[in-house]
Scaffold this motif. Sequence first.
Motif, PDB file in Angstrom:
ATOM      1  N   THR A 196      79.636   6.575  61.649  1.00  0.00           N
ATOM      2  CA  THR A 196      80.109   7.047  63.126  1.00  0.00           C
ATOM      3  C   THR A 196      79.836   6.131  64.024  1.00  0.00           C
ATOM      4  OG1 THR A 196      78.183   8.179  63.923  1.00  0.00           O
ATOM      5  CG2 THR A 196      79.716   9.393  62.489  1.00  0.00           C
ATOM      6  N   SER A 243      84.739   6.883  60.283  1.00  0.00           N
ATOM      7  CA  SER A 243      84.152   7.870  59.949  1.00  0.00           C
ATOM      8  C   SER A 243      85.043   8.855  59.216  1.00  0.00           C
ATOM      9  CB  SER A 243      83.533   8.657  61.082  1.00  0.00           C
ATOM     10  OG  SER A 243      84.630   9.082  61.972  1.00  0.00           O
ATOM     11  N   PRO A 287      84.239   6.334  67.063  1.00  0.00           N
ATOM     12  CA  PRO A 287      83.413   6.502  65.810  1.00  0.00           C
ATOM     13  C   PRO A 287      83.757   5.419  64.601  1.00  0.00           C
ATOM     14  CG  PRO A 287      85.389   7.938  66.042  1.00  0.00           C
ATOM     15  CD  PRO A 287      85.180   7.186  67.190  1.00  0.00           C
TER      16      PRO A 287
END
Length: 412
Positions: free
Chosen positions: A12, A180, A390
């Motif tokens: 992330t 992510s 992310p």
Amino acid sequence: MPTTCPYHIDPTGADIHAEAAALREQGPAARVVLPDGIPAWSVTDPGLIKRLTSSNRVSKDAHQHWPLFKEGKVPTDWSLGLWVAVRNALTAFGPEHTRLRRPLASAFSPRRVRAMVPQIETITATLLDELATAGPDTVVDLRDRFAFRLPLLVVNVVLGVPDDMHAQFRDAVGGLFNTSLSPQEAAASECLVRRHVDTLIERKRDEPAEDVTSTLIAAREAGELTDRELQDSFILLIGAGHETTVNLLDHACTNLLAHPAQLELAITGEVPWENVVEETLRHQAPIATILPRFAVEDIVDQETGIQFSKGDLILINYAAAGRAPRRIQRPDEFDIRRTDTQHLAFGHGAHLCLGAELARIESRIALSALFARFPAMRLAESPDQLKPIPSFISNGHQRLPVHLGDQARQPE
Ligand code: HEM
């Protein structure tokens, strides 16, 4: 030599610089684990990065030099699969790389980039006029309304993307950099981008013009590229156009607004905008980490003693390199007055960024025009509340809320 357990990279990208510092603690290169348990090295030391990125014993081609990939041991739905499987200059080695880089290079020659200055100035002025409609006290997202739109419009000119397709690419390309995503989401995002690219290529075949997409199509028709290489070369450029300069502008604005005394030095011309751009690239590498690279054979780095085994996957951590404490004083501080703003944010060696000059020119034009027009701009949130996007590859904020403040008086 690193002796600790492999470090699990945070997909992330919640705190890229804390992660870089933790990796640096383990030495010039650290053993890491990527999503799905894929082992790799993250190289943080600038000297070692230069040696590896200029070595012909380090490849970027998984199809030739990554045993795990060739033997089918990398999950077919690996969320980072696109980064290694694509067939373009970024993932090619040796003569293949020369062949795939050649049709892109002409578009980014200093002459072609300089010729774009009037267009970049016009696009910038139009975006600033649109921004001004928001009024001085409204909160506006400067990333979305300016930092993102400018590079997008510019790369669309370079690539010859028609106006009615801008929104499709704008909405689809970000997914390629989101590290992510689940495997299903990553596959869906790649599929969507490929669909748009196919449509564009079809259209440009019928209406060729003076742009990179037409150059690539001509190279395909001359037998110099395969269909897959044509599609993937386009993906490389549209991806680079959407996710790099935006981060540079985002971080430059964030840091200048967080350091008003430095902003003043830039506005008054005491420190050139060039320094602002270079210091931002050093302090906040827009591409924080890049993959992939592979050891073509066993390599022992003579200076550090680090041993890379044949087939090891190597990540280059440009964000860490920009803050190497042995190279630069007060590395975590943003300071546009530095005289030594050397950095590796555009890479090094054969894969040095082709868009570097364009990105530099574009950001100088953008920043000087933005702050000339809105000298009283201020952040609407404190910098430490801004959420990162992310990704451990792309280094920027999700939003950059600002108050524009009163506009400077426009010349009659
Ligand atoms: C601030 C803006 C930018 C940054 C920080 C940046 C960064 C980088 C980096 C680090 C690499 C080398 C990757 C590696 O180590 O393998 C690279 C390669 C590349 N960049 Fe950029 N880039 C930027 C803007 C652009 C733009 C605007 C374009 C074009 C639209 C572009 C096109 C490319 C291409 C084609 C390559 C691949 C070159 C090769 O592999 O031979 N970049 N970029």
